[in-house]
Scaffold this active site. Structure first.
Site, PDB file in Angstrom:
ATOM      1  N   GLU A   1      14.401   7.092   2.107  1.00 27.93           N
ATOM      2  CA  GLU A   1      14.976   6.138   3.074  1.00 27.93           C
ATOM      3  C   GLU A   1      14.563   4.733   2.714  1.00 27.93           C
ATOM      4  O   GLU A   1      13.791   4.114   3.436  1.00 27.93           O
ATOM      5  CB  GLU A   1      14.413   6.424   4.468  1.00 27.93           C
ATOM      6  CG  GLU A   1      14.575   7.803   4.961  1.00 27.93           C
ATOM      7  CD  GLU A   1      13.561   8.108   6.067  1.00 27.93           C
ATOM      8  OE1 GLU A   1      12.605   7.341   6.263  1.00 27.93           O
ATOM      9  OE2 GLU A   1      13.754   9.114   6.724  1.00 27.93           O
TER      10      GLU A   1
ATOM     11  N   CYS B   1       7.762 -25.185  16.858  1.00 31.60           N
ATOM     12  CA  CYS B   1       6.508 -25.712  17.390  1.00 31.60           C
ATOM     13  C   CYS B   1       5.430 -24.639  17.364  1.00 31.60           C
ATOM     14  O   CYS B   1       4.978 -24.153  18.414  1.00 31.60           O
ATOM     15  CB  CYS B   1       6.723 -26.285  18.779  1.00 31.60           C
ATOM     16  SG  CYS B   1       7.753 -27.750  18.691  1.00 31.60           S
TER      17      CYS B   1
ATOM     18  N   ARG C   1       8.371 -13.197   7.891  1.00 33.94           N
ATOM     19  CA  ARG C   1       7.471 -12.413   7.036  1.00 33.94           C
ATOM     20  C   ARG C   1       6.266 -13.209   6.510  1.00 33.94           C
ATOM     21  O   ARG C   1       5.157 -12.687   6.498  1.00 33.94           O
ATOM     22  CB  ARG C   1       8.231 -11.781   5.863  1.00 33.94           C
ATOM     23  CG  ARG C   1       9.280 -10.758   6.289  1.00 33.94           C
ATOM     24  CD  ARG C   1       9.856  -9.998   5.109  1.00 33.94           C
ATOM     25  NE  ARG C   1       8.951  -8.984   4.607  1.00 33.94           N
ATOM     26  CZ  ARG C   1       8.176  -9.103   3.572  1.00 33.94           C
ATOM     27  NH1 ARG C   1       8.194 -10.202   2.839  1.00 33.94           N
ATOM     28  NH2 ARG C   1       7.367  -8.141   3.233  1.00 33.94           N
TER      29      ARG C   1
ATOM     30  N   TYR D   1       3.267 -11.196   8.041  1.00 32.75           N
ATOM     31  CA  TYR D   1       2.641 -10.283   7.061  1.00 32.75           C
ATOM     32  C   TYR D   1       1.914 -11.039   5.945  1.00 32.75           C
ATOM     33  O   TYR D   1       1.527 -10.427   4.955  1.00 32.75           O
ATOM     34  CB  TYR D   1       3.709  -9.421   6.380  1.00 32.75           C
ATOM     35  CG  TYR D   1       4.525  -8.535   7.278  1.00 32.75           C
ATOM     36  CD1 TYR D   1       3.926  -7.570   8.086  1.00 32.75           C
ATOM     37  CD2 TYR D   1       5.916  -8.627   7.284  1.00 32.75           C
ATOM     38  CE1 TYR D   1       4.699  -6.735   8.875  1.00 32.75           C
ATOM     39  CE2 TYR D   1       6.688  -7.793   8.076  1.00 32.75           C
ATOM     40  CZ  TYR D   1       6.076  -6.858   8.873  1.00 32.75           C
ATOM     41  OH  TYR D   1       6.838  -6.027   9.653  1.00 32.75           O
TER      42      TYR D   1
HETATM   43  C1  LIG Z   1      10.894   1.070   7.873  1.00 29.97           C
HETATM   44  C2  LIG Z   1      11.217   2.432   7.507  1.00 29.97           C
HETATM   45  C3  LIG Z   1      11.771   2.712   6.255  1.00 29.97           C
HETATM   46  C4  LIG Z   1      12.070   1.649   5.226  1.00 29.97           C
HETATM   47  O1  LIG Z   1      10.948   1.010   4.741  1.00 29.97           O
HETATM   48  P1  LIG Z   1      11.084  -0.042   3.555  1.00 29.97           P
HETATM   49  O2  LIG Z   1       9.715  -0.479   3.268  1.00 29.97           O
HETATM   50  O3  LIG Z   1      11.948  -1.157   4.039  1.00 29.97           O
HETATM   51  O4  LIG Z   1      11.735   0.645   2.413  1.00 29.97           O
HETATM   52  C5  LIG Z   1      12.077   4.025   5.980  1.00 29.97           C
HETATM   53  N1  LIG Z   1      11.845   5.010   6.866  1.00 29.97           N
HETATM   54  C6  LIG Z   1      11.316   4.766   8.093  1.00 29.97           C
HETATM   55  C7  LIG Z   1      11.115   5.889   9.022  1.00 29.97           C
HETATM   56  C8  LIG Z   1      10.988   3.479   8.445  1.00 29.97           C
HETATM   57  O5  LIG Z   1      10.454   3.250   9.652  1.00 29.97           O
END
Ligand SMILES: *Cc1c(COP(=O)(O)O)cnc(C)c1O
Length: 413
Positions: A271, A340, A310, A314
């Site tokens: 994913e 601000c 970001r 982060y």
């Molecule tokens: C955020 C997330 C991703 C994707 O993460 P990336 O670092 O953007 O590739 C995949 N699976 C789940 C369950 C997530 O919460």
């Protein structure tokens, strides 16, 4: 990393003049390059040759429907973390069974809505699994999200598989999962893990894979194993990225071996979010002021943490380039936003001399850029443009004052 080609004092990407694009659509402007997104998708997919592989785009990285449709047309499935992302996915044309819904901390009613829509359900805690089993028994299959407690990635907010993480069902609670499965006759079609976002080498994936394989043999009806995401994307020039070919080969090999033991050709799912869209995106901004202080030279731009959070959230590094003065002498600047708050995009950054009005490109802005944008300070969210087949397509209009007022019911006081 996306490179802009320099020609006649202008920069181009995929046949489109970026300096002119900024004039045409105004700034701040998000720009995404479709060719880069497609190339990332196919590079990742082809790294896992010889096994059944499916990539589900994690659309929380960039939920613009046109980006979702682009990845769908390349063959991707979708990974959704909220019922709203599921609904957007269906609007984008994904078949429900190509969508994996992986929520956390939601009310069971949201899971019921997802079942009604027919999407794949990935369950993140024992309480939901119990309710799911009570209601659906073996009439609706589900996937279980395992937390393998692997520490991956550098930043605590990005790293989600470790011991203190809220995500997933602990691998140490597998016995409890199995009891629920047996007692409530739940059909588990997949096991899932997602350990974080900055995994550099194949070995972390392999360690996770081993744990998932050990768990998997205890479930007899699996169709897939989902390894989540975590592919590292280079943000700095020369920074290492996950070696996709090496990772792909190693994982495909152990996965094939596991399928042979399991007695069934399972599908391997990933994913990816960031990997597919981060490098394809630019945020174009203009320098409003160049301000010399006692300690540094600030470049104040017409954007801020409201558009790209970001760097502040982060401590992420985003490369910045001055697109208006390619031959200018390099100087050191701190690039800051107009909000601000102390919204610093970059400290002590070497840029070609910045003059007021210059166009700056902030790189790697395709993931968690617009998706995390907000209207703080009553600022408007930018427009988004997709470069596709040599053309710039507006895929989201810039907001206007009506968007700030949209849901406000104004009292007559
Ligand atoms: C955020 C997330 C991703 C994707 O993460 P990336 O670092 O953007 O590739 C995949 N699976 C789940 C369950 C997530 O919460």
């Amino acid at each position: 990393m996306l490179q802009l080609n320099h020609q006649n004092n202008n920069y181009e990407c995929s046949g489109v003049n970026i300096n002119e694009l900024a004039n045409q659509f105004g700034t701040p402007l998000y720009v995404y390059d479709a060719a880069t997104i497609k190339a990332r998708y196919h590079k990742l997919k082809s790294a896992f040759s010889g096994i059944r592989i499916r990539l589900h785009y994690a659309c929380k990285a960039n939920a613009n429907i046109s980006i979702m449709k682009l990845l769908k047309s390349e063959g991707a499935g979708l990974d959704a973390v909220s019922i709203e992302e599921v609904q957007l996915g269906i609007l984008a044309g994904f078949q429900p069974h190509d969508i994996i819904y992986t929520p956390n901390s939601v009310d069971f009613s949201e899971v019921q809505q997802a079942v009604a829509l027919g999407v794949r359900i990935n369950i993140d805690n024992l309480r939901i699994l119990e309710q799911f089993g009570m209601q659906y028994g073996n009439t609706y299959a589900c996937c279980v999200r395992i937390n393998p407690h692997i520490m991956a990635g550098g930043h605590a907010q990005i790293s989600v598989g470790h011991i203190d993480s809220k995500f997933g069902i602990s691998i140490h609670q597998l016995r409890h999962v199995l009891r629920l499965v047996e007692l409530l006759n739940i059909r588990i079609e997949g096991l899932h893990m997602h350990t974080g976002s900055d995994i550099l080498d194949a070995d972390v994936f392999l360690r996770g894979a081993e744990l998932l394989f050990e768990a998997a043999v205890q479930f007899s009806e699996l169709d897939y194993l989902d390894f989540g995401s975590g592919f590292k994307v280079p943000y700095k020039e020369g920074e290492p990225a996950t070696d996709i070919e090496e990772t792909g080969q190693k994982i495909a090999q152990v996965f094939s071996a596991f399928c042979a033991t399991y007695g069934r050709e399972l599908e391997l799912k990933f994913e990816p979010g960031k990997y597919l869209v981060s490098e394809a995106g630019l945020l174009l901004v203009r320098a409003n002021v160049v301000k010399q202080t006692t300690s540094t030279v600030f470049v104040g731009v017409n954007s801020g943490q409201n558009h790209l959070i970001r760097p502040m959230f982060y401590q992420a590094y985003h490369r910045i380039q001055n697109l208006s003065n390619p031959e200018g002498a390099t100087r050191l600047y701190s690039v800051v936003g107009y909000i601000c708050e102390t919204d610093t995009f970059a400290y002590d950054r070497k840029l070609n001399e910045v003059r007021e009005g210059d166009l700056l490109a902030i790189f790697n802005a395709g993931a968690y850029g617009f998706a995390m944008a907000n209207q703080y300070n009553s600022r408007l969210r930018p427009a988004e443009v997709l470069l596709l087949d040599g053309q710039a397509h507006l895929i989201r209009k810039r907001e206007d004052l009506d968007d700030l007022l949209r849901n406000q019911l104004i009292l007559s006081l």
